[in-house]
Scaffold this motif. Sequence first.
Motif, PDB file in Angstrom:
ATOM      1  N   TYR A 124       0.833  -1.213   0.000  1.00 24.00           N
ATOM      2  CA  TYR A 124       0.000   0.000   0.000  1.00 24.00           C
ATOM      3  C   TYR A 124       0.866   1.261   0.000  1.00 24.00           C
ATOM      4  O   TYR A 124       0.613   2.217  -0.756  1.00 24.00           O
ATOM      5  CB  TYR A 124      -0.919   0.004   1.212  1.00 24.00           C
ATOM      6  N   GLU A 125       1.906   1.219   0.874  1.00 24.68           N
ATOM      7  CA  GLU A 125       2.801   2.389   0.912  1.00 24.68           C
ATOM      8  C   GLU A 125       3.505   2.577  -0.422  1.00 24.68           C
ATOM      9  O   GLU A 125       3.622   3.699  -0.936  1.00 24.68           O
ATOM     10  CB  GLU A 125       3.830   2.201   2.028  1.00 24.68           C
ATOM     11  N   LEU A 126       3.961   1.431  -0.964  1.00 22.11           N
ATOM     12  CA  LEU A 126       4.631   1.534  -2.261  1.00 22.11           C
ATOM     13  C   LEU A 126       3.671   2.011  -3.341  1.00 22.11           C
ATOM     14  O   LEU A 126       4.058   2.785  -4.245  1.00 22.11           O
ATOM     15  CB  LEU A 126       5.231   0.182  -2.654  1.00 22.11           C
ATOM     16  N   THR A 153       1.882   6.077  -6.753  1.00 23.74           N
ATOM     17  CA  THR A 153       0.894   7.054  -7.241  1.00 23.74           C
ATOM     18  C   THR A 153       1.466   8.467  -7.200  1.00 23.74           C
ATOM     19  O   THR A 153       1.326   9.249  -8.157  1.00 23.74           O
ATOM     20  CB  THR A 153      -0.376   6.983  -6.384  1.00 23.74           C
ATOM     21  N   HIS A 154       2.130   8.762  -6.040  1.00 22.49           N
ATOM     22  CA  HIS A 154       2.760  10.072  -5.919  1.00 22.49           C
ATOM     23  C   HIS A 154       3.850  10.256  -6.980  1.00 22.49           C
ATOM     24  O   HIS A 154       3.951  11.322  -7.619  1.00 22.49           O
ATOM     25  CB  HIS A 154       3.348  10.218  -4.518  1.00 22.49           C
ATOM     26  N   SER A 155       4.637   9.169  -7.167  1.00 24.60           N
ATOM     27  CA  SER A 155       5.691   9.239  -8.183  1.00 24.60           C
ATOM     28  C   SER A 155       5.093   9.389  -9.574  1.00 24.60           C
ATOM     29  O   SER A 155       5.628  10.119 -10.418  1.00 24.60           O
ATOM     30  CB  SER A 155       6.565   7.989  -8.124  1.00 24.60           C
ATOM     31  N   ALA A 156       3.962   8.669  -9.784  1.00 22.75           N
ATOM     32  CA  ALA A 156       3.311   8.777 -11.091  1.00 22.75           C
ATOM     33  C   ALA A 156       2.825  10.207 -11.325  1.00 22.75           C
ATOM     34  O   ALA A 156       2.968  10.756 -12.421  1.00 22.75           O
ATOM     35  CB  ALA A 156       2.145   7.795 -11.186  1.00 22.75           C
ATOM     36  N   GLY A 157       2.238  10.813 -10.254  1.00 19.25           N
ATOM     37  CA  GLY A 157       1.829  12.213 -10.384  1.00 19.25           C
ATOM     38  C   GLY A 157       3.018  13.121 -10.655  1.00 19.25           C
ATOM     39  O   GLY A 157       2.944  14.028 -11.491  1.00 19.25           O
ATOM     40  N   VAL A 205       5.793  12.157 -11.984  1.00 15.57           N
ATOM     41  CA  VAL A 205       6.243  11.867 -13.351  1.00 15.57           C
ATOM     42  C   VAL A 205       5.358  12.576 -14.362  1.00 15.57           C
ATOM     43  O   VAL A 205       5.837  13.099 -15.376  1.00 15.57           O
ATOM     44  CB  VAL A 205       6.260  10.346 -13.593  1.00 15.57           C
ATOM     45  N   ASP A 206       4.036  12.590 -14.075  1.00 14.78           N
ATOM     46  CA  ASP A 206       3.130  13.311 -14.977  1.00 14.78           C
ATOM     47  C   ASP A 206       3.480  14.795 -15.036  1.00 14.78           C
ATOM     48  O   ASP A 206       3.520  15.406 -16.121  1.00 14.78           O
ATOM     49  CB  ASP A 206       1.680  13.127 -14.528  1.00 14.78           C
ATOM     50  N   ARG A 207       3.731  15.352 -13.824  1.00 16.73           N
ATOM     51  CA  ARG A 207       4.124  16.764 -13.815  1.00 16.73           C
ATOM     52  C   ARG A 207       5.436  16.967 -14.573  1.00 16.73           C
ATOM     53  O   ARG A 207       5.596  17.931 -15.326  1.00 16.73           O
ATOM     54  CB  ARG A 207       4.260  17.250 -12.376  1.00 16.73           C
ATOM     55  N   LEU A 208       6.381  16.036 -14.329  1.00 19.49           N
ATOM     56  CA  LEU A 208       7.649  16.148 -15.046  1.00 19.49           C
ATOM     57  C   LEU A 208       7.449  16.003 -16.545  1.00 19.49           C
ATOM     58  O   LEU A 208       8.109  16.698 -17.342  1.00 19.49           O
ATOM     59  CB  LEU A 208       8.629  15.091 -14.546  1.00 19.49           C
ATOM     60  N   ASN A 209       6.515  15.084 -16.928  1.00 21.55           N
ATOM     61  CA  ASN A 209       6.238  14.930 -18.362  1.00 21.55           C
ATOM     62  C   ASN A 209       5.620  16.200 -18.944  1.00 21.55           C
ATOM     63  O   ASN A 209       5.972  16.620 -20.059  1.00 21.55           O
ATOM     64  CB  ASN A 209       5.303  13.742 -18.602  1.00 21.55           C
ATOM     65  N   ARG A 210       4.701  16.819 -18.151  1.00 20.65           N
ATOM     66  CA  ARG A 210       4.131  18.086 -18.628  1.00 20.65           C
ATOM     67  C   ARG A 210       5.205  19.158 -18.727  1.00 20.65           C
ATOM     68  O   ARG A 210       5.269  19.913 -19.711  1.00 20.65           O
ATOM     69  CB  ARG A 210       3.007  18.529 -17.685  1.00 20.65           C
TER      70      ARG A 210
END
Length: 238
Positions: free
Chosen positions: A84-86, A91-95, A97-102
């Motif tokens: 769950y923590e991972l 999820t946080h990393s994905a967000g 990453v999304d911000r980094l992708n943007r």
Amino acid sequence: MISPFFKKKDSTDKQAEQSAKKTNASTQPQEGLGEERAAEVFVEDAQSVMGSVGKANMDKKSLDLVFAVEQIIQARQHAELSIYELQDRLTHSAGHVDRLNRDLKNLNKVIDEREKNILELEQKLTEKNLKVDQVMEDYREQQGTMTAEIEELKSVIDLEQQKYGSLLQKHNEALAEKAKKINDLEDKIGRLEVENSHMKQKYESMRQEKNYLSNMISDFTSRMSAPLGQGKNDRAGD
């Protein structure tokens, strides 16, 4: 002789199988549930089985087995919590990453614009370099033309300087000759003035002599033309 634990375990296993079948029957329409939900169902079933078995009636092996199962369950729960923590971190990393992708897309847009501007500047710089090269070529041609004209003008100036030197020499010679002639004329004028003065003196003496002679002649003539007696009276009167 079969231990009552295994009897109860068999009955419990049967109940667990029945509950598992029920659970599978209830979960068959919901094929969308993932491994996480299946793991939760397994843990709940295991805990219900362990709770239904009385530890007081178990021997050492059974207790060890129960303890091992409990540790496995605890380890699985701990693993699930870690998962769950991972997942949260993922999820946080994905967000992130999304911000980094943007941000990367925005940076790519900025880079594309900068590259476009750089290409435009390079094009302008190339055009200016071509103009500068053309200007330099024109300058070199003009410089070559001016150099030839300067050399020609130098030749003309040298020739004119030679002519000027020759004319200056002739002028100086003419001035010297003129000065000599002036000196000669001044000497001649001086001599002529002296001669003129002498001539004036001579003329004056000759004029005086002429006047004297003229008076003498007049007097003699007047005396000779007068009567004799008158002449004697005149001399007597004198």
